[in-house]
Design a protein around this motif. Structure first.
Motif, mmCIF file in Angstrom:
data_model
loop_
_atom_site.group_PDB
_atom_site.id
_atom_site.type_symbol
_atom_site.label_atom_id
_atom_site.label_comp_id
_atom_site.label_asym_id
_atom_site.label_seq_id
_atom_site.Cartn_x
_atom_site.Cartn_y
_atom_site.Cartn_z
ATOM 1 N N PRO A 31 46.297 46.445 47.743
ATOM 2 C CA PRO A 31 46.416 46.410 46.280
ATOM 3 C C PRO A 31 46.933 45.080 45.740
ATOM 4 N N TYR A 32 47.930 44.485 46.447
ATOM 5 C CA TYR A 32 48.486 43.244 45.898
ATOM 6 C C TYR A 32 47.499 42.091 46.009
ATOM 7 N N LEU A 33 46.658 42.118 47.069
ATOM 8 C CA LEU A 33 45.635 41.072 47.193
ATOM 9 C C LEU A 33 44.501 41.306 46.204
ATOM 10 N N SER A 34 44.356 42.568 45.743
ATOM 11 C CA SER A 34 43.252 42.852 44.820
ATOM 12 C C SER A 34 43.588 42.458 43.396
ATOM 13 N N ILE A 35 44.829 42.027 43.143
ATOM 14 C CA ILE A 35 45.210 41.690 41.759
ATOM 15 C C ILE A 35 44.249 40.674 41.124
ATOM 16 N N PRO A 36 43.896 39.568 41.810
ATOM 17 C CA PRO A 36 42.961 38.635 41.166
ATOM 18 C C PRO A 36 41.634 39.279 40.792
ATOM 19 N N LEU A 37 41.105 40.142 41.681
ATOM 20 C CA LEU A 37 39.840 40.815 41.371
ATOM 21 C C LEU A 37 39.984 41.705 40.138
ATOM 22 N N VAL A 38 41.073 42.510 40.121
ATOM 23 C CA VAL A 38 41.311 43.400 38.987
ATOM 24 C C VAL A 38 41.483 42.584 37.714
ATOM 25 N N LEU A 39 42.189 41.453 37.867
ATOM 26 C CA LEU A 39 42.442 40.578 36.724
ATOM 27 C C LEU A 39 41.128 40.120 36.103
ATOM 28 N N ILE A 40 40.200 39.667 36.959
ATOM 29 C CA ILE A 40 38.911 39.177 36.449
ATOM 30 C C ILE A 40 38.147 40.320 35.786
#
Lengths: 292, 309
Positions: A61-70
């Motif tokens: 989840p923490y690594l997915s933050i940039p993806l979610v952000l975009i």
């Protein structure tokens, strides 16, 4: 003594998340004078995106933050284009705010029911190998996910501060906030500034959603309770005051953790309303505003 | 006050039809239940119309007043009072609750009132969830249960609600309230006491919502999960009915409620949960493009037709 440090630790960690939850709401309210009632639903939506990234592709989840952000930034642009920008034609600020409330209110209906159909009404959370672990720091126990949340909230607040006060874009935002017409006369593209700040606001909801899905849990109708917290934090900081949001989030968190100990866990959110009414009675401009 | 005899007769005929209907034909318990729910929706939407449509203050916490009415009516009724007095007690309690949130927030400009009422409803839900789980009436009430009495009670409260809103809007007080909605500053210059008028509109609105809660408490004797009466649905649906029907008109909320109930009966069977998404889209489109709702659209079409003629 040990009890007190534990209460403070819990309060700071939950409060940081509360501050993060309120940031996007405060940005839209401050810059555009729109009240986004669907803010909580956006948070839950991004939580589901992070949940899916973990379940389907195994992305932390923490690594997915940039993806979610975009993804949430794009949703924010769409949100502005479809629902908010038609309202800017209205002459009075009051009518704009009322209609933005009504439209986003309808949006809750659409989003919550769509999410319930796609992800079922079950309660979900992103469970990783380190969920539930904790560390001892300064005589209090911190959960790992809580510490990550705290770190990310502070980091986001600093980035937002730098963005708003040190960059050219931030200057545009502040100019458009103070007087959109005058800013537009000075060559600021007000519509583009609004568009991008709306994207950033929804992206901020995205960050909050990832933190919530890791350290709490989400369900399709849970957006409203996060909205309540975001509204209370925003009022406490003062309408349109971006710099006070994280501190006032932490204040709300501390009050909540104290009230868990004194009046019991069932009534802890009632403390939020009591703070809210007291603030409205005695300092409607918020704790951190200098007043006008 | 000028009386519009044509509309009054139409209203009277409709009410008389509803009065006679259960005596003449056997409606069946499903239809009766649906009609009582329709009356509750009409009362609630008339209540939202008073504060949102006429006074122009967006209330996002109607569920707080409704739920308060349900709870107080339930307990007063259980204590042995007749249901009519009990539901008036529920209405008064809702008005007191409205005063608590209205006194600080209606003084301020901006979204404070909407935020305050929303927070109130959520906190009421949280507190009742902590205080009790399920409440029920003693068995003697259940054995004397009859849907017909619920029907007449709901009908009479709905008629009272419409009449109260009509009388207030056509009085001097109502003109003040309308003036505030249209232009607050101009109203103030003309000597309208803005805060007083807003508070009165809110108290009337909350009282009606509490009465709707009384009808609900009369209809459902026991609540297994009491938090459902504070569910945001009780805010969403009346708001939708008012906006879709036409805010700030007397007939709009009634048309909107009938429209919503009929549509949800049709769609719920064919679309399942997706019908709520359809409602959401419909609501957003109405707010964005047909701001006057169904009633306003009919007027626009009528104007177009006369212009062509």
């Amino acid at each position: 003594m040990e009890n007190i440090t534990q209460i403070i630790a819990y309060g700071v960690i939950t409060g940081a998340v509360y501050g993060l939850v309120a940031m996007g709401l405060g940005l839209i309210m401050g810059v555009m004078k729109f009240l986004n009632i669907a803010h909580g639903s956006f948070i839950v939506l991004s939580g589901y995106i992070a949940f899916w990234l973990l379940k389907l592709w195994g992305i932390d989840p923490y690594l997915s933050i940039p993806l979610v952000l975009i993804a949430m930034f794009a949703i924010g642009l769409l949100f502005y284009k479809l629902t908010l920008s038609p309202l800017l034609k209205l002459p009075s600020v009051g009518a704009r705010m009322d209609l933005s409330m009504l439209i986003t209110f309808g949006l809750i209906y659409i989003m919550d029911n769509t999410m319930a159909m796609v992800w079922t009404p079950n309660i979900r959370s992103a469970v990783t190998s380190y969920t539930g672990e904790s560390v001892n720091l300064l005589g209090a126990r911190f959960s790992i996910t809580g510490l990550y949340g705290l770190g990310i909230a502070v980091f986001t607040a600093v980035v937002l501060y730098v963005l708003l006060s040190k960059t050219y874009f931030g200057k545009h935002v502040r100019a458009a906030t103070q007087d959109a017409q005058a800013a537009s006369l000075c060559g600021v593209n007000v519509h583009r500034t609004y568009l991008i700040s709306c994207g950033i606001a929804i992206a901020l909801a995205g960050v909050a959603g990832v933190i919530i899905v890791t350290s709490y849990s989400i369900n399709p109708t849970g957006g409203l309770s996060w909205l309540l917290i975001a509204l209370v934090v925003m009022i406490l900081a003062g309408e349109g005051n971006m710099y006070g949001i994280l501190p006032s989030g932490i204040i709300v968190g501390l009050i909540e953790s104290v009230s868990v100990l004194t009046v019991g866990i069932a009534f802890r959110q009632a403390a939020a309303l009591i703070i809210f009414i007291l603030i409205l009675m005695f300092r409607p401009q918020g704790l951190f505003s200098r007043g006008e | 006050m000028e009386i519009n005899w044509k509309k009054l007769t139409l209203f009277g005929v409709l009410v008389a039809a509803f009065l006679i209907a259960p005596l003449v034909i056997e409606l069946g318990s499903n239809v009766m239940n649906l009609l009582v729910m329709l009356f509750i929706l009409i009362i609630l939407s008339q209540s939202w119309n008073m504060i949102g449509g006429y006074a122009g203050q967006i209330n996002l916490g109607l569920a707080a007043f409704f739920g308060c009415g349900v709870l107080i009516t339930h307990f007063v009724w259980k204590a042995g009072m007749p249901i009519f007095l009990a539901s008036i007690a529920g209405g008064l309690a809702a008005a007191v609750l409205a005063g608590i949130i209205g006194l600080p927030t209606l003084r301020l400009k901006g979204a404070y009132f909407a935020i305050g009422t929303f927070a109130l409803a959520e906190v009421c839900r949280i507190i009742t969830a902590g205080a009790f789980t399920s409440i029920e009436m003693p068995g003697s009430y259940a054995s004397s249960f009859s849907l017909v009495s619920r029907f007449y009670f709901g009908l009479s409260v709905a008629v009272i609600a419409i009449a109260v809103v009509h009388i207030i809007v056509n009085s001097k007080l109502g003109f003040g309230i309308l003036a505030i909605r249209d232009d607050e500053q101009a109203a103030q210059v003309m000597g309208v006491n803005i805060f007083k008028h807003k508070i009165i509109a809110l108290l009337v609105s909350a009282f009606l919502a509490g009465m709707a809660g009384g009808v609900h408490a009369f209809l459902r004797l026991s609540f297994f999960d009491i938090t459902t009466v504070f569910n945001p649905v009780w805010t969403f649906e009346p708001l939708m009915a008012v906006i879709i029907g036409g805010a700030g008109t007397l007939i709009g909320p009634v048309i909107g409620s009938v429209f919503l109930v009929i549509l949800s009966e049709i769609f719920a069977l064919t679309l399942g949960q997706a019908h709520l998404i359809v409602f959401g889209f419909m609501f957003v489109l109405v707010v964005m493009y047909f701001r006057n709702g169904l009633v306003g659209s009919i007027d626009q079409i009528r104007q177009l037709v006369t212009r062509i003629n």
